[in-house]
Every structure is written in C-alpha cells, then in structure tokens.
Enzyme design. Sequence first.
Site, mmCIF file in Angstrom:
data_model
loop_
_atom_site.group_PDB
_atom_site.id
_atom_site.type_symbol
_atom_site.label_atom_id
_atom_site.label_comp_id
_atom_site.label_asym_id
_atom_site.label_seq_id
_atom_site.Cartn_x
_atom_site.Cartn_y
_atom_site.Cartn_z
ATOM 1 N N GLU A 25 83.988 50.985 -0.735
ATOM 2 C CA GLU A 25 84.291 49.464 -0.848
ATOM 3 C C GLU A 25 84.607 48.840 -2.613
ATOM 4 O O GLU A 25 84.082 48.841 -3.529
ATOM 5 C CB GLU A 25 82.563 48.847 -0.913
ATOM 6 C CG GLU A 25 82.034 49.320 0.085
ATOM 7 C CD GLU A 25 81.342 48.016 0.854
ATOM 8 O OE1 GLU A 25 81.297 47.358 1.794
ATOM 9 O OE2 GLU A 25 80.185 47.858 0.058
ATOM 10 N N HIS A 70 74.779 50.205 -3.206
ATOM 11 C CA HIS A 70 75.865 49.394 -2.695
ATOM 12 C C HIS A 70 76.015 48.964 -4.467
ATOM 13 O O HIS A 70 74.966 49.082 -5.295
ATOM 14 C CB HIS A 70 74.816 48.149 -2.341
ATOM 15 C CG HIS A 70 76.118 47.412 -1.624
ATOM 16 N ND1 HIS A 70 76.232 46.446 -2.528
ATOM 17 C CD2 HIS A 70 76.575 46.932 -0.950
ATOM 18 C CE1 HIS A 70 77.161 45.745 -2.480
ATOM 19 N NE2 HIS A 70 77.241 46.153 -0.815
#
Length: 246
Positions: A166, A93
């Site tokens: 993302e 992430h």
Amino acid sequence: MIFVANFKMMLTTPMIIKLVRENLSGYKELCATNSIILCPPATAIRELFSLLSNSCIKIGAQTCSSTTTGAFTGEISPADLAACGAVYCLIGHSERRNLFYETSETAALKASLAANNNLIPIVCIGEKKEDHDRENTLEILDQQLNPVFQRFNELERECELYIAYEPVWAIGTGLTPRKEPLGNIFTHIRGLVAKKHKNLRYKLLYGGSVSSKTISIFKEIDGLDGFLIGNASLDFQEFKKIVDSF
Ligand code: PGA
C-alpha cells in the site's frame, strides 16, 4: 481473488452490524467465488462473527498486541482476537506506522505472534511520498519486510502470510501507481520472498485508493492475489462493483 475490507475507525459497532446485516445475502454471493475478509474494530468482531457464522465471509482484526498476555492495559492479544472469531489480522498498516510510531520490528513481532495464535497476518508495507519521489521504494519495502521474514523463519511451523503493498501516498488520496512500476514492485517482492523464505505460503495484495473507478488499472498485474480496500468498502454497492469487476 481476495478482497479485504478495512473499515478502520470509520463506523461504530452498531453501524457495522447494520451494514453487514442489511447486505448479508449480497456479501454471501460475493464470497461464493472470492475470498471476502471484513476488518472491523475489535469491539465488533464477536458480534460480527455470530452474524456471519453460517457464511464464507471471514473476519480480520486491524491490529494486535505485540505481547501474548499480562498487565498491558488497553491492549488486545492475538489469542483473544482469534477466540472472538478473527481469522486474519492487519499488521503494520501505514496509519499504525505513521500515527502510532509502529516500527518494522514491532510489526514483524506482531506478525509472528499473530501467526503463532492461528491468525493469518496481513502485513502492510509501502513507501511514503518522499521515498517514492526519491525512487527509494524497493529499499523501503525490503526494510519493512526483512524483519518479517526473519521472524517467520524462526516459527516452529509453517504459517501463511499475506503481504499488502500500500503506497502511503495512494491511501485515501485517489492516486494510484501506474501499471508498469506496480508490476515491477510485485516482481521484486516475489523475488525477495524466494531469497529470504523459499517455502513461504503467501499472498500478495494491493491497497490504496482501490475503487470501481481505479480497479481496471490492477487487472493485468501478474501475480496479484487481491486487494485491501478502505473507503470504498464502507459502501456495499461500491464494494460489490469492485468485486464483480473480476
Ligand atoms: P483506501 O485505504 O482504500 O481508502 O485508500 C486503503 C487502506 O488504508 O488500507
């Protein structure tokens, strides 16, 4: 569609159990026609697993160790996460990459270890604002993905992979990419997979400021399998609105 809730470090374990217990029938309704994956901090996985034992809701971890077992104080192995009830694991992430200096090579190693331990890795990729402005996005995504494909090519059995695009500048900001460039990015990722790992079973997700207000932008993107949702997943009614809009 696949909807992954990333609770990050926003709620304590008792708060997460309360949120899910109070909305259990609502979550169960959502997963009758969609794939719902909740990613709490590691401390909540086991209790959440018991709570969700008779449901189609699945659990994901937020990261895992890059080693299997041994003297690594504070680390949690993929095997342990799987033993506690996780089925998926977020890997790389942008908060891990940018705040905890995780490299693409480490993320790739974690992804292959997770896969080897029966977790489906959800590898997060995305460019920072400056790379977006310099139009370096595709190059950055290739750099982040290539080590993952290399590791996956070395696995002894075929494992599934989720890839979550993302853009860092879209996470938690309310900003989202426009439809057309986003469509091109997903086409590019699909092309890269076809070139680097032809037989890979994979899903493509989008993440970054997904909410009931922004969701319509993503509806007509070809080949998008689902979403990774941060802030909006903390409020069940908001999360439900997003899922129900499909
Ligand atoms: P956000 O976070 O939905 O709050 O932008 C997404 C993520 O970080 O996975």
